[in-house]
Structure formats: C-alpha cells, structure tokens
Design a protein around this motif. Sequence first.
Motif, PDB file in Angstrom:
ATOM      1  N   GLY A  27      37.821 -17.743  45.058  1.00 33.74           N
ATOM      2  CA  GLY A  27      38.830 -18.302  44.177  1.00 33.74           C
ATOM      3  C   GLY A  27      38.906 -17.521  42.879  1.00 33.74           C
ATOM      4  O   GLY A  27      38.348 -16.439  42.755  1.00 33.74           O
ATOM      5  N   THR A  28      39.599 -18.112  41.905  1.00 31.79           N
ATOM      6  CA  THR A  28      39.761 -17.487  40.592  1.00 31.79           C
ATOM      7  C   THR A  28      38.882 -18.196  39.586  1.00 31.79           C
ATOM      8  O   THR A  28      38.875 -19.428  39.508  1.00 31.79           O
ATOM      9  CB  THR A  28      41.232 -17.562  40.143  1.00 31.79           C
ATOM     10  N   VAL A  29      38.116 -17.420  38.825  1.00 32.22           N
ATOM     11  CA  VAL A  29      37.256 -17.988  37.791  1.00 32.22           C
ATOM     12  C   VAL A  29      38.142 -18.502  36.659  1.00 32.22           C
ATOM     13  O   VAL A  29      38.923 -17.749  36.072  1.00 32.22           O
ATOM     14  CB  VAL A  29      36.264 -16.939  37.250  1.00 32.22           C
ATOM     15  N   THR A  30      38.031 -19.801  36.359  1.00 33.10           N
ATOM     16  CA  THR A  30      38.867 -20.396  35.309  1.00 33.10           C
ATOM     17  C   THR A  30      38.070 -20.818  34.071  1.00 33.10           C
ATOM     18  O   THR A  30      38.669 -21.160  33.051  1.00 33.10           O
ATOM     19  CB  THR A  30      39.612 -21.620  35.865  1.00 33.10           C
ATOM     20  N   LYS A  61      33.533 -22.683  36.470  1.00 31.03           N
ATOM     21  CA  LYS A  61      34.604 -23.354  37.212  1.00 31.03           C
ATOM     22  C   LYS A  61      35.409 -22.311  37.976  1.00 31.03           C
ATOM     23  O   LYS A  61      35.729 -21.244  37.442  1.00 31.03           O
ATOM     24  CB  LYS A  61      35.513 -24.138  36.267  1.00 31.03           C
ATOM     25  N   ILE A  62      35.711 -22.654  39.225  1.00 34.75           N
ATOM     26  CA  ILE A  62      36.512 -21.799  40.089  1.00 34.75           C
ATOM     27  C   ILE A  62      37.714 -22.612  40.550  1.00 34.75           C
ATOM     28  O   ILE A  62      37.554 -23.722  41.085  1.00 34.75           O
ATOM     29  CB  ILE A  62      35.697 -21.298  41.302  1.00 34.75           C
ATOM     30  N   ASP A  63      38.890 -22.093  40.305  1.00 29.99           N
ATOM     31  CA  ASP A  63      40.134 -22.848  40.576  1.00 29.99           C
ATOM     32  C   ASP A  63      40.092 -24.213  39.905  1.00 29.99           C
ATOM     33  O   ASP A  63      40.498 -25.227  40.479  1.00 29.99           O
ATOM     34  CB  ASP A  63      40.356 -23.001  42.091  1.00 29.99           C
ATOM     35  N   ARG A  64      39.528 -24.235  38.693  1.00 31.57           N
ATOM     36  CA  ARG A  64      39.413 -25.419  37.834  1.00 31.57           C
ATOM     37  C   ARG A  64      38.439 -26.469  38.366  1.00 31.57           C
ATOM     38  O   ARG A  64      38.310 -27.545  37.793  1.00 31.57           O
ATOM     39  CB  ARG A  64      40.784 -26.066  37.606  1.00 31.57           C
ATOM     40  N   GLU A  65      37.731 -26.171  39.437  1.00 34.87           N
ATOM     41  CA  GLU A  65      36.735 -27.096  39.974  1.00 34.87           C
ATOM     42  C   GLU A  65      35.340 -26.646  39.562  1.00 34.87           C
ATOM     43  O   GLU A  65      35.002 -25.465  39.688  1.00 34.87           O
ATOM     44  CB  GLU A  65      36.829 -27.178  41.491  1.00 34.87           C
ATOM     45  N   PRO A  66      34.508 -27.557  39.062  1.00 34.27           N
ATOM     46  CA  PRO A  66      33.196 -27.158  38.532  1.00 34.27           C
ATOM     47  C   PRO A  66      32.178 -26.853  39.624  1.00 34.27           C
ATOM     48  O   PRO A  66      32.200 -27.437  40.712  1.00 34.27           O
ATOM     49  CB  PRO A  66      32.762 -28.390  37.731  1.00 34.27           C
ATOM     50  N   VAL A  67      31.299 -25.904  39.309  1.00 33.15           N
ATOM     51  CA  VAL A  67      30.081 -25.683  40.079  1.00 33.15           C
ATOM     52  C   VAL A  67      28.961 -26.294  39.235  1.00 33.15           C
ATOM     53  O   VAL A  67      28.673 -25.824  38.129  1.00 33.15           O
ATOM     54  CB  VAL A  67      29.827 -24.191  40.332  1.00 33.15           C
ATOM     55  N   VAL A  68      28.346 -27.357  39.724  1.00 29.86           N
ATOM     56  CA  VAL A  68      27.486 -28.223  38.916  1.00 29.86           C
ATOM     57  C   VAL A  68      26.015 -27.869  39.109  1.00 29.86           C
ATOM     58  O   VAL A  68      25.565 -27.591  40.227  1.00 29.86           O
ATOM     59  CB  VAL A  68      27.731 -29.699  39.299  1.00 29.86           C
ATOM     60  N   LEU A  69      25.264 -27.914  38.002  1.00 27.38           N
ATOM     61  CA  LEU A  69      23.823 -27.690  38.059  1.00 27.38           C
ATOM     62  C   LEU A  69      23.105 -28.984  38.403  1.00 27.38           C
ATOM     63  O   LEU A  69      23.332 -30.022  37.780  1.00 27.38           O
ATOM     64  CB  LEU A  69      23.312 -27.180  36.711  1.00 27.38           C
ATOM     65  N   MET A  70      22.235 -28.918  39.423  1.00 26.05           N
ATOM     66  CA  MET A  70      21.294 -29.990  39.707  1.00 26.05           C
ATOM     67  C   MET A  70      19.903 -29.386  39.769  1.00 26.05           C
ATOM     68  O   MET A  70      19.752 -28.186  40.003  1.00 26.05           O
ATOM     69  CB  MET A  70      21.648 -30.699  41.013  1.00 26.05           C
TER      70      MET A  70
END
Length: 347
Positions: free
Chosen positions: A75-78, A95-104
Amino acid sequence: MRKGVLAGACLLAVAAAGTALVVLTEGGSTGVAAQSAALVPATAPITKQDLVDTKTVEGSLTYSGERQVASGKAGTVTWVPEEGSIIKRGRSLLKIDREPVVLMYGKLPLYRPLEQGIDDGPDVEQLERNLRALGYDDFTVDDHFSYATYLAVLEWQEDRGLPETGRVDASQVVFLPSAVRVTEAKAAVGARTAPGQQALTVSGLRRLVHVDLDTGDQSLARKGAKVEVELPGGETMAGKITSVGTVAKSAQDGTTIDVDITLAKTPKTRLDQAPVEVELISERSEDVLAVPVEALLALREGGFGVEVVEGARTRLVPVKVGAFGGGMVEITGEGLTEGMKVGVPSE
C-alpha cells in the motif's frame, strides 16, 4: 610490544638522567657503581599500593535493542512517526492506506494469522494479554482463540479504525518486547511499500554505551566489570559491562567484538548518539611494591632493573615487572622494601 616500547623509553630516561647504566655481570651478581654526590640521580620512593591497569577506548552513547520493523502489507505509506518518538502498546508504528500498524508487546513475532479455528498456542495468549491490557477483557486469557476472543478483536478493530474481520495478522499488528523509540523512519509518506519491506528502525528506551572493541583487547572486557565513561561535555559516569560479543567482526583496522555497557544513571544529554570515552580495567593488584614507570632500566641481558640510591651511592637491582597503572609499575626484586629510593630521570 609493551616491553619493547618500555625498554626504549627506559634507555632514553637513563640518558636524560645522566646516570651510568649498570648491568649484571656474567656470573649474575649485581653490579655496583660508586658515584659522587653530584651524580646521584633524582629519586622517587618505592611505595606499597594498589595498582589498576586501565585502557581508554572509544565508544558511542546509544539506545539498547535496535531492530528493524517491516511493513506487513502492500500500500501507500500515509503516516510515519518522527524520529525520537516513543511508541507504546496500542499506538501506531505507521499507517498504510490510512490504516494503522499497531504495536503490541510480546517476544513472539506474529508468524501466523490469529483467528477462530487455529491451533492453540502461546501467540494466542500473547494477543489476549495485550487485548486485556488495552481494556478488552470479556474473555479468558489462555492459549485458545475462543469466540469471546473473536468478539474482543472485533471491538478493538472498530476502535482502531481497522477492517472488522475478527482476524489479526501482520498487516495490523507488530509484536515487540516493550515500548520502542523510533531511531529512523525508512519509509516516507507517499512511498509505496510491500510486505517485508523495511519501514522503521526502532530501539529500546534504555541508554547504553556501545564499544567496537579490538579483539586484541578482549581480555579487558569481562561481563559484570565496572568501567568509567566520559560523556560529551566532560561528565564522568560509572557503568557496568552487560554484554560481550563472541563473534569477531571485520573493521577497517582489523577485527572487533561488540561490548555493551549499562550506565549507572540516565545521562543528561539529549543527543541520540554521541562519542564517549570508556576506561576499561584489565587487572587490579593489591598491596604491591611500585615505582614510577620511568624508574625502570632496560638491562643488556634482557629484563629490567631499578637503580637503588643509598646516600651518595647507587646499585642496580634486577626486578620482575608486574601490573601497570597510573604511571606506576609493580616490581619485585631481592632486598627491595617500601621506602627505598630509586633513580628517576631528572626534570
């Protein structure tokens, strides 16, 4: 190497002092030179003290546990965090395509999608512990992905603006052992990314000193040994060696091993990385006879001696050399005692 250099220095010291170099006779007895009072050299006392052999090496102030974070989807890095940002559990790493990649938090990487129907495993329990810590607790924390777990995932995804699938995969979550500090953003906003592509360099929050130590000096580095670190600006701080590498790495001037040092307290500097000097202690000798290094004389037959000054007379006593430290050297020799005077080069 050290003794060769020292021998040359000693010969120069003798010439500078204007004294006669007295050598051992063929029979091994000590030669004695009677001199006028005017030729008696400058002196220093033989002392009894502790000697610490040290060496100062260069290091760098940095952060612990540096690692790479890869993108989990195409996707595109936003959005990317600023360098130096602290990311904690439940917050976005990017965030990629405005969706977060979350840290756990967790030691296991997300090596498979987590959803209903998968085999039980510690990775499931790891996810459930994080959901519980984030406030989603209407389920039992165990290694089974239950329907209650599925509902908790749906609720979490809705709150985070993620597709509500009840399925957690690498496009949504990255597991790391603890909160991280962003060292470098490798993915720029607007850039295309793909699964496995490096996106961030992150580290732990603990400050440490890293040394690329020449393998010839590896005896100086013992895990648990105390060191002194001089920080930028001249501040000195105590530290302790917490990690010593066992694999040599190629360097410009030879080979090195990794040495990490934990500081006794957090340094005041806000620099992410900064050069420092580390004083390593290789040996400590307690309650030994010592003289200034320049008091040593190189003997023609090999080894060293000291010129004992007794009134207007001097005599040469061969010595065995031990530890070095602070400009002093440990010596042992027949008849030598604390308080005796030995010749040294005059200033």
